[in-house]
Design a protein around this motif. Structure first.
Motif, PDB file in Angstrom:
ATOM      1  N   ARG A  48      28.519 -30.728 -54.833  1.00  0.00           N
ATOM      2  CA  ARG A  48      28.724 -31.449 -53.572  1.00  0.00           C
ATOM      3  C   ARG A  48      28.445 -30.575 -52.343  1.00  0.00           C
ATOM      4  NH1 ARG A  48      31.210 -36.238 -53.730  1.00  0.00           N
ATOM      5  NH2 ARG A  48      30.327 -36.254 -51.636  1.00  0.00           N
ATOM      6  N   ARG A  49      27.883 -29.394 -52.596  1.00  0.00           N
ATOM      7  CA  ARG A  49      27.355 -28.520 -51.532  1.00  0.00           C
ATOM      8  C   ARG A  49      28.421 -28.132 -50.502  1.00  0.00           C
ATOM      9  NH1 ARG A  49      21.696 -31.252 -49.936  1.00  0.00           N
ATOM     10  NH2 ARG A  49      21.463 -29.246 -48.880  1.00  0.00           N
ATOM     11  N   GLU A 106      27.884 -24.583 -48.538  1.00  0.00           N
ATOM     12  CA  GLU A 106      26.669 -24.670 -47.707  1.00  0.00           C
ATOM     13  C   GLU A 106      26.950 -25.529 -46.470  1.00  0.00           C
ATOM     14  OE1 GLU A 106      23.589 -26.553 -49.988  1.00  0.00           O
ATOM     15  OE2 GLU A 106      22.057 -26.180 -48.474  1.00  0.00           O
ATOM     16  N   SER A 107      27.633 -26.646 -46.685  1.00  0.00           N
ATOM     17  CA  SER A 107      27.900 -27.543 -45.553  1.00  0.00           C
ATOM     18  C   SER A 107      28.956 -26.943 -44.626  1.00  0.00           C
ATOM     19  CB  SER A 107      28.318 -28.929 -46.041  1.00  0.00           C
ATOM     20  OG  SER A 107      29.501 -28.851 -46.797  1.00  0.00           O
ATOM     21  N   PHE A 144      27.265 -24.465 -42.354  1.00  0.00           N
ATOM     22  CA  PHE A 144      26.499 -25.223 -41.364  1.00  0.00           C
ATOM     23  C   PHE A 144      27.418 -25.659 -40.208  1.00  0.00           C
ATOM     24  CE2 PHE A 144      25.378 -29.646 -40.227  1.00  0.00           C
ATOM     25  CZ  PHE A 144      24.050 -29.542 -39.838  1.00  0.00           C
ATOM     26  N   TRP A 157      26.155 -28.707 -36.621  1.00  0.00           N
ATOM     27  CA  TRP A 157      26.362 -30.141 -36.866  1.00  0.00           C
ATOM     28  C   TRP A 157      26.290 -30.904 -35.543  1.00  0.00           C
ATOM     29  CZ3 TRP A 157      31.445 -33.062 -38.259  1.00  0.00           C
ATOM     30  CH2 TRP A 157      31.133 -34.346 -38.737  1.00  0.00           C
ATOM     31  N   LEU A 190      22.882 -36.216 -45.064  1.00  0.00           N
ATOM     32  CA  LEU A 190      23.332 -34.868 -44.696  1.00  0.00           C
ATOM     33  C   LEU A 190      24.143 -34.264 -45.848  1.00  0.00           C
ATOM     34  CD1 LEU A 190      23.449 -32.761 -42.363  1.00  0.00           C
ATOM     35  CD2 LEU A 190      25.615 -33.840 -41.678  1.00  0.00           C
ATOM     36  N   PHE A 191      23.658 -33.165 -46.380  1.00  0.00           N
ATOM     37  CA  PHE A 191      24.280 -32.478 -47.524  1.00  0.00           C
ATOM     38  C   PHE A 191      24.588 -33.420 -48.684  1.00  0.00           C
ATOM     39  CE2 PHE A 191      24.950 -29.446 -44.086  1.00  0.00           C
ATOM     40  CZ  PHE A 191      24.338 -28.350 -44.685  1.00  0.00           C
ATOM     41  N   GLY A 196      24.614 -34.504 -52.211  1.00  0.00           N
ATOM     42  CA  GLY A 196      24.534 -33.692 -53.436  1.00  0.00           C
ATOM     43  C   GLY A 196      24.439 -34.548 -54.675  1.00  0.00           C
ATOM     44  N   ASN A 255      21.339 -22.614 -51.966  1.00  0.00           N
ATOM     45  CA  ASN A 255      21.879 -23.555 -52.966  1.00  0.00           C
ATOM     46  C   ASN A 255      22.618 -22.835 -54.095  1.00  0.00           C
ATOM     47  OD1 ASN A 255      19.288 -22.586 -53.441  1.00  0.00           O
ATOM     48  ND2 ASN A 255      18.637 -24.331 -54.672  1.00  0.00           N
TER      49      ASN A 255
END
Ligand code: GLV
Length: 329
Positions: free
Chosen positions: A119-120, A123-124, A127, A133, A140-141, A143, A282
């Motif tokens: 579900r990233r 990484e999110s 960000f 954002w 957006l992101f 997954g 990733n």
């Protein structure tokens, strides 16, 4: 007063665990939690009959020959790839590990890492923290789903089985696994897990979890050829030992999106991290913390201490790895 047997605790551990050891032994500790070289370890082991090790100190023929008093090495870890077991057995030195008490905690973390990766999550978060954002976005992101996806488990020991239980019964995941030896059919049925070949596992898993022991046989069990069999949408989670994955091949695959993402709690040269891994977005990276809840780490440390006490005071350890094979020193 009779002299207590001298032992060494190689890393800082909980004071109550050291106190329990002090009831039986003369204990040398490493309160500064320094990382010793093999020569420093040998020096501190002189005259010691037992050692409580972290799982990182290599116990090999050279060390055993240089420490003739040593009778037991108790690892504060379930994995014991730091032991040269044949050399310990030949020298009459017992090895013990710390299984069971960490199984459920480690399985929880397997899911934490899987969910974060698919579900990233990190990484999110990076960000967002970086102020990038600016607007909500439909993809957006975006997954991959974990629920309902096929989970592949390589290594179906206690931790693999605890992960399978969560997957099948909590996340409605079809579970496939590969292991050196197949589980009996009653256990397979209870876990709702299907045995497949290693290639089928690689080809069919949406998420692949590595929980097998590390040995010469499992070194780079996941390398370029294995990654090439995985789905381009797949994630790879390593909870076991870094050396099971060829990190150079993994970085290339993540860069080229030959698989979607990876979650790694263990690394080939840890605590040093392959700098290339830090450049790919990733991948979720954690510092070998799968068993790290205070309750579980306390239980692991106490089990490691109890193994020393049981063997050196009563002659039988609780969780030996080479009992029955050794002719004790
Ligand atoms: C941790 O990696 C352990 O083997 O307990």
């Amino acid at each position: 007063m009779t002299q207590r047997p001298p032992i060494l605790v190689t890393r800082a551990v909980f004071p109550e665990v050291v106190a329990s050891l002090r009831e039986h032994f003369d204990v040398e500790t490493n309160d500064a939690d320094d990382i010793w070289t093999p020569a420093q370890l040998i020096e501190r082991l002189q005259g010691k009959v037992g050692a409580l090790t972290s799982g990182a100190e290599r116990i090999d023929a050279a060390l055993l020959a240089a420490c003739p008093e040593l009778r037991i090495v108790s690892n504060l870890a379930v994995g014991y790839n730091n032991f040269d077991v044949p050399a310990m057995t030949a020298a009459g030195v017992l090895g013990t590990n710390a299984p069971d008490v960490l199984t459920e905690t480690t399985a929880d973390f397997g899911f934490a890492l899987l969910l974060a990766t698919a579900r990233r999550l990190t990484e999110s978060e990076h960000f967002l923290r970086a102020g990038q954002w600016k607007k909500w976005g439909l993809d957006l992101f975006a997954g991959a789903d974990v629920h309902g996806a096929t989970l592949g488990i390589l290594g179906m020991g206690r931790i693999g089985q605890a992960i399978a239980k969560r997957a099948a019964h909590g996340f409605d995941m079809p579970v496939i696994y590969h292991n050196r030896s197949r589980l009996d059919s009653a256990t397979e049925a209870k876990l709702d897990a299907r045995y497949v070949s290693k290639n089928e596992l690689l080809q069919q898993a949406d998420h692949l979890m590595l929980v097998l022991p590390y040995s010469a046989e499992s070194h780079h069990a996941i390398a370029a050829a294995e990654i090439a069999l995985m789905k381009p949408t797949a994630t790879l989670i390593n909870l076991a030992r870094g050396g099971i994955v060829d990190e150079t091949a993994l970085v290339a695959a993540l860069r080229d999106r030959r698989i979607a993402a990876a979650g790694l709690d263990v690394f080939e040269g840890e605590p040093k991290i392959n700098p290339a891994l830090l450049t790919v977005p990733n991948v979720v990276l954690t510092p070998h913390i799968a068993s790290a809840t205070l309750k579980t780490r306390r239980a692991m440390a106490q089990l490691a201490a109890d193994n020393l006490m049981a063997y050196l005071t009563k002659g039988a350890a609780l969780t030996p790895v080479n009992a029955g094979l050794i002719k004790p020193r």
